[in-house]
Design a protein around this motif. Structure first.
Motif, short mmCIF file in Angstrom:
data_model
loop_
_atom_site.label_atom_id
_atom_site.label_comp_id
_atom_site.label_asym_id
_atom_site.label_seq_id
_atom_site.Cartn_x
_atom_site.Cartn_y
_atom_site.Cartn_z
N ALA A 238 -19.75 3.01 -21.55
CA ALA A 238 -19.91 2.18 -22.75
C ALA A 238 -21.07 2.64 -23.63
O ALA A 238 -21.32 2.05 -24.67
N GLY A 239 -21.79 3.67 -23.18
CA GLY A 239 -22.89 4.19 -23.98
C GLY A 239 -24.25 3.62 -23.63
O GLY A 239 -25.19 3.73 -24.41
N GLY A 240 -24.36 3.01 -22.46
CA GLY A 240 -25.64 2.43 -22.05
C GLY A 240 -25.97 2.79 -20.62
O GLY A 240 -25.50 3.79 -20.09
N GLY A 241 -26.76 1.95 -20.03
CA GLY A 241 -27.17 2.14 -18.64
C GLY A 241 -27.52 0.81 -18.02
O GLY A 241 -27.54 -0.22 -18.70
N LEU A 242 -27.83 0.82 -16.75
CA LEU A 242 -28.17 -0.42 -16.06
C LEU A 242 -29.36 -1.12 -16.71
O LEU A 242 -29.44 -2.35 -16.71
N GLY A 243 -30.26 -0.36 -17.30
CA GLY A 243 -31.41 -0.94 -17.96
C GLY A 243 -31.07 -1.74 -19.21
O GLY A 243 -31.91 -2.48 -19.72
N ASP A 244 -29.85 -1.59 -19.70
CA ASP A 244 -29.40 -2.34 -20.87
C ASP A 244 -28.72 -3.66 -20.51
O ASP A 244 -28.34 -4.42 -21.39
N GLN B 108 -12.05 -2.74 -17.51
CA GLN B 108 -13.34 -2.54 -16.84
C GLN B 108 -14.46 -3.17 -17.66
O GLN B 108 -15.40 -3.72 -17.10
N ALA B 109 -14.36 -3.08 -18.99
CA ALA B 109 -15.34 -3.70 -19.87
C ALA B 109 -14.74 -3.80 -21.27
O ALA B 109 -13.81 -3.07 -21.62
N VAL B 110 -15.31 -4.70 -22.05
CA VAL B 110 -14.93 -4.88 -23.44
C VAL B 110 -16.21 -4.88 -24.27
O VAL B 110 -17.15 -5.63 -23.97
N LYS B 111 -16.24 -4.05 -25.30
CA LYS B 111 -17.40 -3.95 -26.18
C LYS B 111 -17.06 -4.63 -27.50
O LYS B 111 -16.06 -4.32 -28.13
N ILE B 112 -17.93 -5.56 -27.90
CA ILE B 112 -17.80 -6.23 -29.19
C ILE B 112 -19.15 -6.11 -29.87
O ILE B 112 -20.14 -6.68 -29.39
#
Length: 127
Positions: free
Chosen positions: A66-72, A20-24
């Protein structure tokens, strides 16, 4: 830098070999979302408006996981099978995003998975 795979049951499960997503670091790469309902994995597609809302809800769920929101979101890509829906996307997008808006592309495509009329992916930067 380590890679962290992001997953939430609040967004549709991947329908192929991807996350769904990858955080780096502080950057999160969100995979494309089509208007699938996370609980039933069926399309929410009675109207184009329904599809657009569901896509933004799915993106929001992954951002939250992922610890954020659409505003990020720094960069948003929108794929449409009919660019005639461009104005409708804009009208609905402001219900989910506020200024300053992310950089964005709207791209016309011949087809999308499962007969969707819209797909969106994004790059989010946290911090």
């Amino acid at each position: 830098m380590s890679r962290q795979i992001i997953h939430t049951d609040d967004a549709p499960a991947a329908i192929g070999p991807y996350s769904q997503a990858v955080k780096i670091g502080d950057t999160v790469y969100l995979s494309g979302q089509i208007p699938l309902d996370a609980a039933t994995m069926t399309m929410v597609n009675a109207t184009i408006e329904d599809e657009i809302h569901q896509v933004f809800k799915n993106l929001r769920a992954v951002c939250t996981a992922a610890g954020g929101g659409l505003g990020d979101i720094a960069k948003l890509n929108i794929f449409l099978t009919d660019l005639g829906h461009f104005a409708t996307v804009n009208a609905i997008m402001v219900q989910y995003f506020s200024a300053p808006f992310p950089a964005r592309a709207a791209i016309g495509v011949a087809s999308l998975p499962r007969g969707s009329r819209i797909e969106a992916d994004a790059v989010m930067v946290l911090g």
